[in-house]
Write a protein that holds these residues in place. Structure first.
Motif, PDB file in Angstrom:
ATOM      1  N   THR A  37      44.130 -32.127  45.274  1.00 14.56           N
ATOM      2  CA  THR A  37      42.167 -31.775  46.788  1.00 14.56           C
ATOM      3  C   THR A  37      41.119 -33.062  45.681  1.00 14.56           C
ATOM      4  N   ILE A  38      40.441 -33.723  46.425  1.00 14.83           N
ATOM      5  CA  ILE A  38      39.675 -34.567  46.460  1.00 14.83           C
ATOM      6  C   ILE A  38      38.596 -33.806  46.964  1.00 14.83           C
ATOM      7  N   THR A  39      38.204 -32.952  45.157  1.00 14.07           N
ATOM      8  CA  THR A  39      36.652 -32.058  45.816  1.00 14.07           C
ATOM      9  C   THR A  39      35.086 -32.632  45.690  1.00 14.07           C
ATOM     10  N   SER A  40      35.215 -33.796  45.370  1.00 15.18           N
ATOM     11  CA  SER A  40      34.008 -34.713  45.530  1.00 15.18           C
ATOM     12  C   SER A  40      33.701 -35.789  45.527  1.00 15.18           C
ATOM     13  N   ILE A  41      33.002 -37.009  45.762  1.00 17.79           N
ATOM     14  CA  ILE A  41      33.180 -38.403  45.836  1.00 17.79           C
ATOM     15  C   ILE A  41      31.168 -38.368  46.015  1.00 17.79           C
ATOM     16  N   LEU A  42      30.637 -38.940  45.063  1.00 14.23           N
ATOM     17  CA  LEU A  42      29.326 -38.667  44.544  1.00 14.23           C
ATOM     18  C   LEU A  42      29.349 -40.776  44.852  1.00 14.23           C
ATOM     19  N   THR A  43      28.599 -41.292  45.858  1.00 11.28           N
ATOM     20  CA  THR A  43      28.353 -42.857  45.606  1.00 11.28           C
ATOM     21  C   THR A  43      27.184 -43.260  46.331  1.00 11.28           C
ATOM     22  N   PRO A  44      26.352 -44.721  45.665  1.00 11.72           N
ATOM     23  CA  PRO A  44      24.924 -45.000  46.090  1.00 11.72           C
ATOM     24  C   PRO A  44      25.214 -44.705  47.403  1.00 11.72           C
ATOM     25  N   ASP A  45      22.848 -44.518  47.981  1.00 15.73           N
ATOM     26  CA  ASP A  45      22.872 -45.430  48.771  1.00 15.73           C
ATOM     27  C   ASP A  45      22.428 -46.205  48.880  1.00 15.73           C
ATOM     28  N   LYS A  46      21.639 -46.875  49.872  1.00 16.32           N
ATOM     29  CA  LYS A  46      20.879 -47.958  49.614  1.00 16.32           C
ATOM     30  C   LYS A  46      19.680 -48.088  48.806  1.00 16.32           C
ATOM     31  N   GLU A 268      26.689 -45.447  58.127  1.00 15.32           N
ATOM     32  CA  GLU A 268      25.672 -44.289  57.972  1.00 15.32           C
ATOM     33  C   GLU A 268      24.468 -44.866  58.434  1.00 15.32           C
ATOM     34  N   PRO A 269      23.881 -44.518  59.732  1.00 18.17           N
ATOM     35  CA  PRO A 269      23.075 -45.824  59.354  1.00 18.17           C
ATOM     36  C   PRO A 269      21.192 -45.581  58.704  1.00 18.17           C
ATOM     37  N   VAL A 270      21.043 -44.274  58.610  1.00 19.02           N
ATOM     38  CA  VAL A 270      20.052 -43.857  57.622  1.00 19.02           C
ATOM     39  C   VAL A 270      20.355 -44.311  56.176  1.00 19.02           C
ATOM     40  N   SER A 271      21.021 -43.815  55.379  1.00 21.01           N
ATOM     41  CA  SER A 271      21.753 -43.642  53.790  1.00 21.01           C
ATOM     42  C   SER A 271      22.266 -45.333  53.974  1.00 21.01           C
ATOM     43  N   GLY A 272      22.919 -46.332  54.772  1.00 21.61           N
ATOM     44  CA  GLY A 272      22.516 -47.558  54.444  1.00 21.61           C
ATOM     45  C   GLY A 272      24.447 -47.756  53.632  1.00 21.61           C
ATOM     46  N   ARG A 273      25.303 -46.094  53.385  1.00 22.44           N
ATOM     47  CA  ARG A 273      26.414 -46.161  52.658  1.00 22.44           C
ATOM     48  C   ARG A 273      26.998 -46.778  54.321  1.00 22.44           C
ATOM     49  N   CYS A 274      27.992 -47.333  54.156  1.00 22.99           N
ATOM     50  CA  CYS A 274      29.495 -47.609  54.661  1.00 22.99           C
ATOM     51  C   CYS A 274      30.561 -47.495  53.609  1.00 22.99           C
ATOM     52  N   TYR A 343      40.296 -46.615  49.919  1.00 21.03           N
ATOM     53  CA  TYR A 343      38.887 -45.671  50.567  1.00 21.03           C
ATOM     54  C   TYR A 343      38.007 -46.762  49.891  1.00 21.03           C
ATOM     55  N   ARG A 344      36.918 -47.549  50.431  1.00 23.03           N
ATOM     56  CA  ARG A 344      36.514 -48.577  49.487  1.00 23.03           C
ATOM     57  C   ARG A 344      35.124 -47.972  50.385  1.00 23.03           C
ATOM     58  N   PHE A 345      33.524 -47.477  49.472  1.00 23.54           N
ATOM     59  CA  PHE A 345      32.658 -47.116  49.697  1.00 23.54           C
ATOM     60  C   PHE A 345      31.659 -48.718  49.174  1.00 23.54           C
ATOM     61  N   TYR A 346      30.475 -48.813  49.596  1.00 23.16           N
ATOM     62  CA  TYR A 346      29.624 -49.842  50.180  1.00 23.16           C
ATOM     63  C   TYR A 346      28.377 -49.850  50.276  1.00 23.16           C
ATOM     64  N   VAL A 347      26.812 -50.231  50.157  1.00 22.62           N
ATOM     65  CA  VAL A 347      25.540 -50.646  51.095  1.00 22.62           C
ATOM     66  C   VAL A 347      26.385 -51.411  52.097  1.00 22.62           C
ATOM     67  N   CYS A 348      26.231 -51.124  53.013  1.00 24.91           N
ATOM     68  CA  CYS A 348      25.706 -52.024  54.620  1.00 24.91           C
ATOM     69  C   CYS A 348      25.483 -53.405  53.858  1.00 24.91           C
ATOM     70  N   GLN A 349      23.981 -53.218  53.411  1.00 30.59           N
ATOM     71  CA  GLN A 349      22.990 -54.433  53.448  1.00 30.59           C
ATOM     72  C   GLN A 349      23.899 -55.199  51.990  1.00 30.59           C
ATOM     73  N   ASP A 350      24.576 -54.936  51.654  1.00 29.75           N
ATOM     74  CA  ASP A 350      24.887 -55.888  50.248  1.00 29.75           C
ATOM     75  C   ASP A 350      25.810 -56.780  50.803  1.00 29.75           C
ATOM     76  N   GLU A 351      26.917 -56.015  52.292  1.00 31.76           N
ATOM     77  CA  GLU A 351      27.540 -57.135  52.550  1.00 31.76           C
ATOM     78  C   GLU A 351      27.106 -58.517  53.412  1.00 31.76           C
TER      79      GLU A 351
END
Length: 351
Positions: A37-46, A268-274, A343-351
């Motif tokens: 089980t993946i119990t946690s994933i911590l990623t940065p917002d914008k 996710e438009p508020v955090s900027g996470r994608c 599953y690739r996590f990134y900040v949308c504005q950096d794309e």
């Protein structure tokens, strides 16, 4: 990479343990030997702030408590032998009918009463890859399935904030196999009431039509001019009231073949996470957390209400053993099952 429990080699296999992968960007993924089980994933917002983006619990005991087992959301677990539903738990193979455990009304769901999500996996740390290799042997007859199946799932966290999940399996008898991961995502990092404002794109122009009991009818209708259409970016909640019960459907990916292909993206438009999902599988199940009912409280004390999280489960189609027109899910002796999802996590504005 750190092991969050001491002396894992001394502990019996019936003890829950957690392992944490971390990369140079600060992204952290925590995985348990219970259910893989993946119990946690911590990623940065914008703004560079780390936030929790999957539903789950800090205390591993919560994955086997009474409330969780009654709700049975499969948070972050490896699903097998067969992800999704099989009609009435029955199928015929090589002239013999098999009766599987039925745990979703009269149907078989996600491997049965004790699927791969409820077993202890043997974990081998892979520091050179920043990964974990999980192994499980499913014995002949488990939950009604034929054959002894050797399963390996490799989790790798890359420097590019990609969580790679590589599934492999072999069998000594013909048997259905359809492995996936059942993580629920909410990219707002605990800063939203639900996930309905997330903007979703799915690279599919057809979906698997299902009955009221969520068993495929055999039809693969177009998504055009329907609330099922995510070929261009649309908020998850924009048309959900037009879908009875909410989204819980397998989408037929446009690109065929077993190569890696983009299946979906989420913003996710508020955090900027994608989030970008790539897979070798022919389908992806979009589930909008319809059965979350507020009885479970997870990371940060957040109450997991309806639609708080969503799933993007890469897989073959439901009930495939009974649907000859669907892509084959029967693994034969001498063959190797192989599924890879990223599953690739990134900040949308950096794309």
């Amino acid at each position: 990479m750190e092991n969050t429990n001491s002396s894992p080699q001394q502990a019996p296999i019936t003890e829950k343990r957690s392992y944490t992968l971390q990369n140079q960007q600060g992204m952290r993924v925590t995985i348990s030997n219970y259910g893989g089980t993946i119990t946690s994933i911590l990623t940065p917002d914008k703004y560079g702030r780390l936030g929790e983006v999957v539903l789950g619990f800090n205390d591993l005991a919560d994955y086997t408590n009474e409330a969780y087992l009654a709700n049975q959301p499969y948070f972050g677990a490896i699903i097998g032998r067969f992800g999704n539903r099989i009609d009435k738990g029955r199928f015929q193979l090589n002239g013999q009918e098999y009766q599987l455990a039925t745990n979703n009304g009269e149907n078989h769901l996600h491997g049965g009463i004790k699927g791969f999500d409820k077993v202890y996996w043997h974990v081998e740390e892979q520091p050179a890859q920043n990964g974990l290799r999980l192994k499980y042997t499913s014995p002949d007859g488990e939950e009604g399935y034929p054959g002894t199946v050797q399963v390996t799932v490799l989790y790798i966290l890359t420097p590019q904030n990609e969580l790679v999940i590589d599934y492999q399996a072999t069998t000594d008898q013909a048997t259905p196999i359809n492995l996936t991961n059942h993580s629920y995502f909410n990219l707002a990092g605990g800063m939203a009431q639900d996930a309905l404002d997330h903007v979703l794109t799915i690279a599919a122009d057809r979906y698997v039509k299902v009955s009221e009991s969520l068993i495929p009818t055999g039809e693969l209708p177009t998504v055009e001019d329907t609330p099922m259409d995510f070929q261009t970016p649309v908020a998850m909640g924009a048309r959900i009231d037009q879908v009875p019960g909410g989204y819980d459907h397998t989408y037929v990916l446009k690109e065929a073949g077993r190569h890696l292909k983009r299946a979906a993206t989420v913003e996710e438009p508020v955090s900027g996470r994608c989030l970008e999902v790539c897979t070798t599988e022919p389908g992806i199940q979009f589930y909008s957390g319809n059965f979350l009912d507020g009885t479970l409280r997870g990371h940060g004390g957040v109450v997991y209400k309806r639609h708080y999280g969503f799933c993007l489960e890469t897989q073959h189609f439901p009930d495939s053993p009974n649907q000859p027109c669907f892509p084959n899910t029967i693994l034969e002796p001498g063959q190797k099952y192989h599924q890879k999802t990223i599953y690739r996590f990134y900040v949308c504005q950096d794309e």
